[in-house]
Write a protein that holds these residues in place. Sequence first.
Motif, PDB file in Angstrom:
ATOM      1  N   CYS A  93       0.428  -1.318   0.206  1.00  0.00           N
ATOM      2  CA  CYS A  93       0.281  -0.273  -0.030  1.00  0.00           C
ATOM      3  C   CYS A  93       0.868   1.106   0.412  1.00  0.00           C
ATOM      4  O   CYS A  93      -0.086   2.217   0.262  1.00  0.00           O
ATOM      5  N   GLY A  94       2.172   0.947   0.322  1.00  0.00           N
ATOM      6  CA  GLY A  94       3.078   2.337   0.391  1.00  0.00           C
ATOM      7  C   GLY A  94       3.424   2.620   1.702  1.00  0.00           C
ATOM      8  O   GLY A  94       3.985   3.863   1.423  1.00  0.00           O
ATOM      9  N   ALA A  95       2.622   2.614   2.288  1.00  0.00           N
ATOM     10  CA  ALA A  95       2.639   2.983   3.542  1.00  0.00           C
ATOM     11  C   ALA A  95       3.939   3.066   4.344  1.00  0.00           C
ATOM     12  O   ALA A  95       4.668   4.106   5.515  1.00  0.00           O
ATOM     13  N   CYS A 151       3.258  -4.561   7.169  1.00  0.00           N
ATOM     14  CA  CYS A 151       2.999  -3.360   7.111  1.00  0.00           C
ATOM     15  C   CYS A 151       1.519  -3.573   7.606  1.00  0.00           C
ATOM     16  O   CYS A 151      -0.098  -4.771   7.894  1.00  0.00           O
ATOM     17  N   CYS A 156      -1.367  -2.574   5.373  1.00  0.00           N
ATOM     18  CA  CYS A 156      -2.159  -4.229   4.323  1.00  0.00           C
ATOM     19  C   CYS A 156      -1.178  -5.425   4.012  1.00  0.00           C
ATOM     20  O   CYS A 156      -1.884  -5.917   3.742  1.00  0.00           O
TER      21      CYS A 156
END
Length: 145
Positions: free
Chosen positions: A11-13, A72, A75
Amino acid sequence: MTAPHTGGCRCGAVRFEASAEPHHISYCHCGDCRRASGAPVSAFVGFMADQVALNGKSLKSYRNGPVERSFCGICGSPIAYTDQRLDNRIYFMLGAMDMPAYFRPTVHAHVREQLPFLHMPDALPRELKTSVSRPEEQRPSETQS
Ligand SMILES: [Zn+2]
Ligand SMILES: [Zn+2]
């Protein structure tokens, strides 16, 4: 391709960056990695921890004995593991790297636990147990043979 090497979760977090080349790239067939990843085999890219910047408030971790695995919290992507017995080492999931094709594994670890239907016809060395030697401290079930 040269450093820095970057990666992150789905998700890029969570994002990370390594400023140097990895010291270790391996497949792992152990049951613990299998549980943690959900995949029949895992692969890891090892860096020196002090050459890595890891960002993400969503990063969560789970400790099992000396091994801590991070993921994460949004996600669920597995990110890395560290082992208290391996000072200053961090091993990222190969699939978390932005350029996974660059990180060709050089060894299979824990092939004693490899699934019987999994065939990987390469000429890489096979280690029955770990491919990274730890100082003494073995769990009773892992007595050296
Ligand atoms: Zn994520
Ligand atoms: Zn493993």
